[in-house]
Design a protein around this motif. Sequence first.
Motif, PDB file in Angstrom:
ATOM      1  N   ASP A  78       0.828  -1.210   0.000  1.00 31.12           N
ATOM      2  CA  ASP A  78       0.000   0.000   0.000  1.00 31.12           C
ATOM      3  C   ASP A  78       0.861   1.258   0.000  1.00 31.12           C
ATOM      4  N   ARG A  79       1.931   1.261   0.823  1.00 28.08           N
ATOM      5  CA  ARG A  79       2.827   2.426   0.868  1.00 28.08           C
ATOM      6  C   ARG A  79       3.506   2.644  -0.481  1.00 28.08           C
ATOM      7  N   ALA A  80       3.959   1.555  -1.112  1.00 29.24           N
ATOM      8  CA  ALA A  80       4.618   1.670  -2.416  1.00 29.24           C
ATOM      9  C   ALA A  80       3.644   2.157  -3.483  1.00 29.24           C
ATOM     10  N   ALA A  81       2.394   1.660  -3.437  1.00 33.92           N
ATOM     11  CA  ALA A  81       1.384   2.091  -4.404  1.00 33.92           C
ATOM     12  C   ALA A  81       1.050   3.565  -4.218  1.00 33.92           C
ATOM     13  N   SER A  82       0.981   4.017  -2.961  1.00 33.40           N
ATOM     14  CA  SER A  82       0.701   5.433  -2.684  1.00 33.40           C
ATOM     15  C   SER A  82       1.831   6.312  -3.209  1.00 33.40           C
ATOM     16  N   SER A  83       3.064   5.849  -3.015  1.00 32.99           N
ATOM     17  CA  SER A  83       4.224   6.591  -3.512  1.00 32.99           C
ATOM     18  C   SER A  83       4.173   6.710  -5.034  1.00 32.99           C
TER      19      SER A  83
END
Length: 267
Positions: free
Chosen positions: A88-93
């Motif tokens: 999720d963090r990577a997708a948000s980035s």
Amino acid sequence: SALKFSDRLPVSGNDEFSELANTFNGLLGRLESAYTRQEQALEQQRRFTADASHELKTPLTIIKGTASMTLNSNPDEEEYRSSLQEIDRAASSMSTLVQDLLLLARSDEGLSSSSHIELLVKEVVDLAVKGIRHIDGAAIKVDIREDTLTVLGNESELVRLFTNLLDNALRYSPPEGEITITALRQGSSAIIRVADQGIGIAAEHLAHLGERFYRIDTSRTRPTGGTGLGLSICKNIVQSHHGTIQYESKLGVGTTVTVALPIYNEE
């Protein structure tokens, strides 16, 4: 073979042939300048494409690697949750990066929002401060005494401008430091300054601030999620509002960013 426009015809005498040679040399000079500008633009585009690809590759690698590792193992519920949070963090980035790239692309095409309205500087700054995810870190102090200071602009873009500047100041300021935002009227301009007591910026970097994907220290900005686009977006927003942005800094003392925007005049 590369085109070459640097050669010139020899000019001698003062007759129609020398006049023709001068005219032809002038044409070669203009062609050389145009070709050089085109080469620089193409090189900038190649560099921009390579940097964008690299930045998108990083979160994609995390998403693919984490998903594959989780699927090929026998994780418990907590490990599943941890993997999903990392994805999720990577997708948000990646989503943020894509949005920033689209904003810059629209700006390059002259498609920035033209819905400019009368805005109070204090209200824009207050919205920017409220939008900062500020948990631990330097204190933010707003010192705008002229409540009626007004500019003509796009609210969301100007809020984004000062949000980016505040986020940058917080990133490089010690928790015990203070970030001050001031605004005043100077002639026909509203002068807004964001000053921090952070680590400062070396002189050789100041001229490059605002270049796309430019980082002062890759090893320091990478963990914070910085892509080197924040100040580029600031530069584009200021330019679309017919203003200017300047940086002053001293190592170990802090950095001051000065934004000048045309004052809205009811007349």
